[in-house]
Design an enzyme around this catalytic site. Sequence first.
Site, PDB file in Angstrom:
ATOM      1  N   HIS A   1      -3.551  -5.263   0.273  1.00  0.00           N
ATOM      2  CA  HIS A   1      -2.980  -5.797   1.522  1.00  0.00           C
ATOM      3  C   HIS A   1      -3.023  -7.322   1.517  1.00  0.00           C
ATOM      4  CE1 HIS A   1      -2.872  -1.966   3.841  1.00  0.00           C
ATOM      5  NE2 HIS A   1      -3.762  -1.634   2.916  1.00  0.00           N
TER       6      HIS A   1
ATOM      7  N   CYS B   1       0.839  -1.202   0.000  1.00  0.00           N
ATOM      8  CA  CYS B   1       0.000   0.000   0.000  1.00  0.00           C
ATOM      9  C   CYS B   1       0.876   1.255   0.000  1.00  0.00           C
ATOM     10  CB  CYS B   1      -1.007  -0.050   1.140  1.00  0.00           C
ATOM     11  SG  CYS B   1      -2.492   0.885   0.734  1.00  0.00           S
TER      12      CYS B   1
ATOM     13  N   GLU C   1      -1.545  -9.243   3.428  1.00  0.00           N
ATOM     14  CA  GLU C   1      -1.464  -9.768   4.807  1.00  0.00           C
ATOM     15  C   GLU C   1      -2.837 -10.110   5.387  1.00  0.00           C
ATOM     16  OE1 GLU C   1      -0.992  -6.662   3.872  1.00  0.00           O
ATOM     17  OE2 GLU C   1      -1.504  -5.184   5.408  1.00  0.00           O
TER      18      GLU C   1
END
Length: 537
Positions: free
Chosen positions: A509, A383, A511
């Site tokens: 993202h 990001c 994650e």
Amino acid sequence: MAAAKFIFVTGGVTSSLGKGIISASLAKLLQARGYSVTIQKLDPYINVDPGTLNPYEHGECYVTHDGAETDLDLGHYERFLNAPTSQANNVTTGRIYQTVINKEREGEYLGKTVQIIPHITDEIKRRIKLLGETGEFDIVITEIGGTVGDIESLPYVESVRQLKWELGSAALSIHLTLIPYLAAAGELKTKPTQHSVKALLELGVQPDILACRTEKPLSADLKRKIALFCNVNVNAVIEAIDADSIYDVPLLMYKEQLDKVVLAKLKLPLQHEPELKQWKEFLGKLKNPINQVRIGIVGKYIELKDAYKSIAESFIHAGVANECKVIVEWIHSEKIDETNVASKLGHLQGVLVAPGFGGRGIEGKISAIKYARENNIPFLGICLGMQCAVIEFARNVIGWKDAHSTEMSPETKHAVIDFMEDQKKITKKGGTMRLGEYPCIVQKGTKASSVYGKQKIGERHRHRYEFNNKFLKQFEDAGMIASGINPDNNLVEIVELKNHPWFIGVQFHPEYKSTVEAPHPLFVRFVKASMEKQAGA
Ligand code: GLN
């Protein structure tokens, strides 16, 4: 499917006992016995969602596939269960009051005085039951944020009381409490737990199960004492001992038979023993790594590791997938500059530049990226980290010294990162970013394509700015290519360098989607590239 059963998890004595991990571990065991389970978090603060909270206040803001900005515990739920959560899985006091006040303005309660009981509690109960009514779940676990005794959590505990009364054996409550060890006395102490249960009883809730956080094992005598003072069965006093890893907790809870006690109380069959083969293999590899690498996480919130919770957990998953221990070095972006960057990053095998907002620490991030680019250190930018990689490339490779994001420098001529078109008319801050999962087409023959092994992917987003397509040609000519593009609006979602062993920036993202059972390929391949860097160094 039969009507869903409900489990409420409250916390006592102190915060930070790990209700989220206990809830996720119980859910894992029930799922492993063949039940369909979901977990919900009720947060007693007035913010409508945690999206407007600074990470220093509340840690990472997690994002679900359907675009909810949520508490970080939802990340644990997904990582443990390998199943998505949604808007309905996180509800705050702000959201409850907003709904009730909107209804009042619409005239739904015409003539009535709108009160905490029954209107607020009814709305809380509706939100709890909603997940049960989807027909998707056998069991809904609802974690109540905060600590029993707080003014803020009173309406939630009252809702639990009412629901337990309405639902009978289809509901049960677990109270997570602390049994402190007093070193001077050489003893574990039960009094705080007795008081905490008393506080719950005053509110009309008798806990069915006590999960007792402790540094030392609880003796049978101590369990009997707790049971006697707190009106629970001895087998419902569960030891929740400190663990090396959060991923140990499901097995520790299994040893304590938490799942069996829960199912007996809910009058549900045990079905079969929990199917935990993959989980145990994961733990085996976690504890016996063959290799080790050092990866730096560069960010501005590193004093509070919870600000990057999902990234840290993704490295654990990816490390296990490579049978490699990932030693994370937390590096403060404000403390990096051109003069010290080599001493801070020179020994690392990988550098990740973290997401974020605003200008603080930006130049440090850019210096770190320059160093990783020039020294062939594997790099992953997420990001804002990807946006900084674009800025760095524009400044130092293309030669536009004033290149920047309009987030930091609204006037720059080289706005290589710019406000997204549909963000321009937005004035309100809460819940208005580009949020949730969007499709992305990965370009064939790129590193991103070899990472994903497929062309069409979906990843979760949380941002207002984007790569400025006006400059795409100059970037590609100079060696930074757009290897992932949103098929609907052409937004650049992934950039990578042609002449670098492993340099990828992603606007989304990854994650948020890494789980124990499905580690994210970007992290897996990033760790692999870091291992190769080490082998080659
Ligand atoms: N601040 C940047 C944006 O809004 C990046 C956001 C982030 O890193 N989550 O686009």
